[in-house]
Design a protein around this motif. Structure first.
Motif, PDB file in Angstrom:
ATOM      1  N   SER A   1      -4.462   1.782   0.984  1.00 41.15           N
ATOM      2  CA  SER A   1      -3.826   3.071   0.671  1.00 41.15           C
ATOM      3  C   SER A   1      -4.866   4.198   0.628  1.00 41.15           C
ATOM      4  O   SER A   1      -4.603   5.319   1.089  1.00 41.15           O
TER       5      SER A   1
ATOM      6  N   SER B   1       0.834  -1.212   0.000  1.00 38.29           N
ATOM      7  CA  SER B   1       0.000   0.000   0.000  1.00 38.29           C
ATOM      8  C   SER B   1       0.863   1.254   0.000  1.00 38.29           C
ATOM      9  O   SER B   1       0.486   2.283  -0.573  1.00 38.29           O
TER      10      SER B   1
ATOM     11  N   LEU C   1       1.213   5.251  -2.375  1.00 40.30           N
ATOM     12  CA  LEU C   1       1.061   6.542  -1.704  1.00 40.30           C
ATOM     13  C   LEU C   1       2.170   7.508  -2.116  1.00 40.30           C
ATOM     14  O   LEU C   1       3.245   7.077  -2.570  1.00 40.30           O
TER      15      LEU C   1
END
Length: 355
Positions: A315, A210, A214
């Motif tokens: 995320s 995740s 980002l």
């Protein structure tokens, strides 16, 4: 009343840490602690400083050494109540009790919704024999309670009592944050943290994946140790996230680390009643967890939930918790109020009534 707590080791783990934290809060009982084996005992000093009673280390090396039963036989005769945590302590104490010439009240706490024994035909048979010798079976959450009742069957139902785990809330509420640049150079770093062992079912890889989705100013701190840590380090390397992820190993300053973060995550496949989730919810940060047994019942309606193993959804939840200030404050408030229900003093009071 004299009570003996029995646990496998004082290595870092949720149940082991809970026992150490609980020792100074017993008021109505004389409580001693027996540890099956002295092996990587990170929590030994904590136990010694917190305990008002004696601590017995029964062996060295493997926790599965059956010779420890001999020492247990002579030790448990001295107590009115034995409170056991974890396997194989459960089996060893019950077997030792068969050779005692006095009646001993046995209490066992089940900490997880699942274990490997339940899928093994031989162990399922022996489990019922062992649990039949237990006077009170304590479960720490509704899902844990339902799963164990299903595993054992109806004849055991009158033995069950549900006592949710608790933590020393004040220690986490009053902790101070560290400067973020102690961990990452970026002044605008958004720090995600997960505190858990590197073993099944904690699933740090989903959290690591995740992070790749980002912005670069999002960083990750992973606290804990375990057999899968190298696998996670390799994943970080393969995704080119070396500069954005810190592996801190075992730490004694968890409250401070949690306060330093911007968002706290627990990505497990299942839990019992996770102390890490309660710790994460009480420090004034948004908490995100996988939507699974043992986490759902605590987090739902308070923190944010994501589908287990879904890095993209995780995320998205992280960005909401960090960047949507209105939602962030609502999540923080709800998490804090929920966590206040899990004061360790309430837990100890209930245990003393069981004893």
């Amino acid at each position: 009343m004299k009570v003996l707590l029995v646990v496998n080791s004082l290595n870092v783990g949720g149940a082991e840490n809970l026992i150490c934290e609980s020792l100074p809060f017993y008021k109505k009982c004389q409580v001693d602690l027996a540890v099956l084996t002295r092996k990587n005992d990170i929590l030994t000093e904590k136990a010694k400083s917190n305990s008002k009673g004696d601590i017995f280390f029964l062996a060295e090396g493997s926790v599965y050494n059956p010779l420890v039963i001999i020492k247990l036989i002579s030790l448990i005769k001295k107590y009115e109540t034995i409170h056991v945590h974890l396997f194989p302590s459960l089996y060893f104490v019950v077997i030792a009790g068969l050779f005692c010439n006095k009646k001993i009240n046995l209490v066992y706490t089940e900490h997880s919704t699942n274990n490997k024994r339940r899928s093994n035909f031989v162990f399922r048979f022996f489990d019922k024999l062992i649990y039949n010798r237990i006077n009170k079976i304590v479960t720490i959450a509704t899902d844990v309670d339902l799963e164990l009742k299903s595993h054992l069957g109806g004849k055991f139902l009158d033995k069950f009592v549900l006592i949710e785990n608790g933590i020393n809330l004040e220690k986490f509420i009053s902790a101070n944050a560290y400067p973020k640049d102690q961990f990452f150079e970026d002044l605008d770093s958004k720090i995600i943290i997960q505190v858990s062992s590197f073993r099944f079912p904690k699933d740090q890889p989903t959290l690591i994946r995740s992070l790749k989705l980002l912005p670069n100013n999002y960083k990750l701190i992973l606290v804990g140790s375990g057999p899968l840590i190298e696998e996670n380090i390799q994943l970080v390397n393969s995704l080119g996230l070396n500069s954005r992820v810190k592996f801190l190993g075992l730490r004694s300053d968890i409250p401070n680390l949690l306060k330093t973060s911007d968002v706290i995550v627990l990505s497990s496949k299942y839990e019992g009643l996770s102390l890490s989730s309660i710790e994460g919810m009480v420090v004034g940060k948004p908490f995100i967890a996988s939507n699974v047994k043992g986490l759902r019942e605590i987090v739902e309606g308070n923190g944010l939930l994501f589908s287990f193993g879904n890095a993209e959804e995780l995320s998205d939840k992280i960005r909401i918790a960090v960047e949507d200030n209105e939602q962030r404050q609502i999540i923080i408030s709800r998490c804090y109020n929920k966590a206040l229900q899990y004061d360790i003093k309430y837990m100890i009071d209930k245990y003393e009534k069981v004893y």
